[in-house]
Enzyme design. Structure first.
Site, mmCIF file in Angstrom:
data_model
loop_
_atom_site.group_PDB
_atom_site.id
_atom_site.type_symbol
_atom_site.label_atom_id
_atom_site.label_comp_id
_atom_site.label_asym_id
_atom_site.label_seq_id
_atom_site.Cartn_x
_atom_site.Cartn_y
_atom_site.Cartn_z
ATOM 1 C CG HIS A 143 15.992 58.655 -6.911
ATOM 2 N ND1 HIS A 143 15.615 57.226 -6.898
ATOM 3 C CD2 HIS A 143 16.290 59.021 -7.882
ATOM 4 C CE1 HIS A 143 15.583 57.037 -8.314
ATOM 5 N NE2 HIS A 143 16.069 58.083 -8.778
ATOM 6 C CB SER B 101 4.179 70.723 21.086
ATOM 7 O OG SER B 101 4.553 69.813 22.340
#
Ligand code: ARG
Length: 469
Positions: A162, A283
């Protein structure tokens, strides 16, 4: 014949007007199926040799055809071949060129066959090679993973369920989980190859041919295991293309899951690994960024192959026997699947084994989330406490740890004994991460010793496959 007819097309005999220009372009496939030229020529050469052996062609005709086709192959490879959409597809482009080059004999090549068995044969030959290339890249990727796993058998990171910290793991064990997925992918590919290696050639349009052909001969020359037993099925079904694409979609689903983990691991929130700069991009606005784009693109590419699988299934689902032109639409998704899966495997075979684990960060993260709580419960069971009670006892200890910001291994003995008097001084051995790993020393467990055994086994398997091929 009307003189309206295009002089190029090879089937105009029964037509009285030329094909509509748009229809000609709409139905043409040469711009993508030209990719099959090698397989097409190989199949045609085998067919011509067989026709000569059966007395349908003369030896001189066979020789002219074989030589002409070989020259055409060289012409295509050198970029000198003039492809024509008016000739529809790869088959008629090559056949027409053959007749232009060698004359009468060229017109006899299509004796006893159809483009229907021709294309079904070509695609199988193509896919056979593609599967071999996929398996070679899979092998390279697996090798890289296994070697990295061997180096990282003793590296500890948190295992998640999980996406919550669950139990500590050997990083090598985690990498070998990826390896196992790829082993099954390779088996699926090999399985698909075995089933598709049945020859359609000789089925002709749908019913077979009235010439005295010898299918065993073409079969042997083309490396098929046997001729197909039913001509209708042979020219019609594309289940092998669906099967390959399904295997590719599963494979990419696996690499996509790996991509997802590597993306998480490179995030400063995890900071478990570094990827070499050559596999990352920056970026345009944020100077600090180093992005795991290769992994993201692999994850993204999975979507298109999943789409191709649905496309191919849908393409086939309403087709009556036998050949239908719909099947022309199988090429582009199939080719794109091959390209995509090969590119993704190449990228990961290069990049994944080059990732640099940040072992201290992994270890610190594994220490954080009470990852040895199960070990404490197991310890209590060994001391005579029923597992369900042990679970509740450890749950209370964890609750205390959360409230007070202290890990199980950092609680003093008196505190721990406050939760159960079954706890003794030796409890600290099971609360360490190393102890937790070492305790899981059985087949399939995460103990470093097991990981090393699995690495040795994997190396043997890879060596065996490499020696056999
Ligand atoms: N381009 C066709 C395909 O991809 C080749 C077979 C064409 N057969 C035909 N009868 N038109 O399936």
């Amino acid at each position: 014949m009307s003189d309206n007819n295009s002089s190029q097309q090879l089937w105009t005999g029964r037509f009285t007007e030329a094909t509509d220009a748009f229809v000609e372009a709409f139905t043409a496939s040469e711009h993508f199926d030209r990719r099959l030229y090698r397989q097409d020529i190989r199949g045609s050469i085998a067919h011509a040799r067989m026709l000569a052996a059966c007395g349908v062609l003369t030896g001189a005709e066979r020789d002219a055809i074989v030589q002409g086709l070989q020259e055409i192959e060289a012409e295509i490879e050198s970029g000198g071949f003039q492809w024509s959409p008016a000739l529809e597809d790869v088959h008629m482009n090559i056949e027409k060129r053959l007749t232009d080059r060698i004359g009468e004999a060229g017109k006899k090549l299509h004796t006893g066959r159809s483009r229907n068995d021709q294309i079904a044969t070509d695609v199988r030959l193509y896919l056979r090679e593609a599967i071999d290339a996929v398996c070679a890249e899979l092998m390279r990727f697996q090798r890289g993973l296994v070697e990295l796993a061997g180096r990282e058998a003793d590296t500890i990171l948190p295992g998640f369920t999980h996406l919550q910290v669950a139990q500590p793991l050997s990083f090598g064990h985690h990498l070998l989980a990826w390896y196992e997925m790829l082993v099954r992918d390779q088996e699926r590919m090999a399985d698909c190859r075995r089933r598709l290696n049945v020859m359609p050639l000789g089925s002709a349009a749908l019913a077979g041919t009235s010439y005295p052909i010898n299918r065993d001969m073409t079969c042997a020359e083309l490396g098929f295991d046997r001729p197909g037993d039913n001509s209708l099925d042979s020219v019609s079904d594309r289940d092998f293309a669906m099967e390959f694409t399904a295997a590719a979609a599963i494979l990419l689903t696996h690499t996509s899951r790996m991509a997802e983990e590597m993306i998480l691991w490179t995030s400063p929130m995890f900071d478990f690994i570094d990827l070499p700069d050559r596999f990352c991009t920056g970026s345009s606005i944020m100077p600090q960024k180093k992005n795991p784009d290769v992994a993201e693109i692999v994850r993204g590419k999975t979507a298109r192959v999943n789409g191709h699988l649905v496309g191919l299934l849908t393409l086939m689902k309403s087709q009556p026997l036998a050949y239908n032109r719909d099947n022309q639409e199988d090429k582009e998704p199939l080719f794109d699947t091959v390209d995509t899966v090969l590119d993704c495997l190449r990228a990961f075979a290069d990049m994944v084994p080059a990732m640099e684990p940040k072992r201290d960060n992994m270890f610190a993260a594994a220490k954080k989330g009470f990852s040895t709580a199960t070990d404490l419960a197991d310890y209590l069971v060994r001391r005579g406490v029923a597992f369900r009670d042990a679970h509740a006892i450890v749950g209370a200890a964890v609750r205390y740890g959360v409230d007070n910001g202290v890990d199980l291994a950092d609680m003093d003995l008196a505190t721990l004994q406050g939760f159960s008097d079954a706890i003794g001084e030796d409890v600290y051995q099971v609360l360490t991460l190393e102890g937790s790993l070492a305790a899981r020393n059985h087949i399939g467990g995460t103990a470093p010793e097991q990981v090393r055994t699995q690495v040795a086994r994997a190396r043997e398997r890879l060596d065996r496959i490499a020696a056999d091929s």
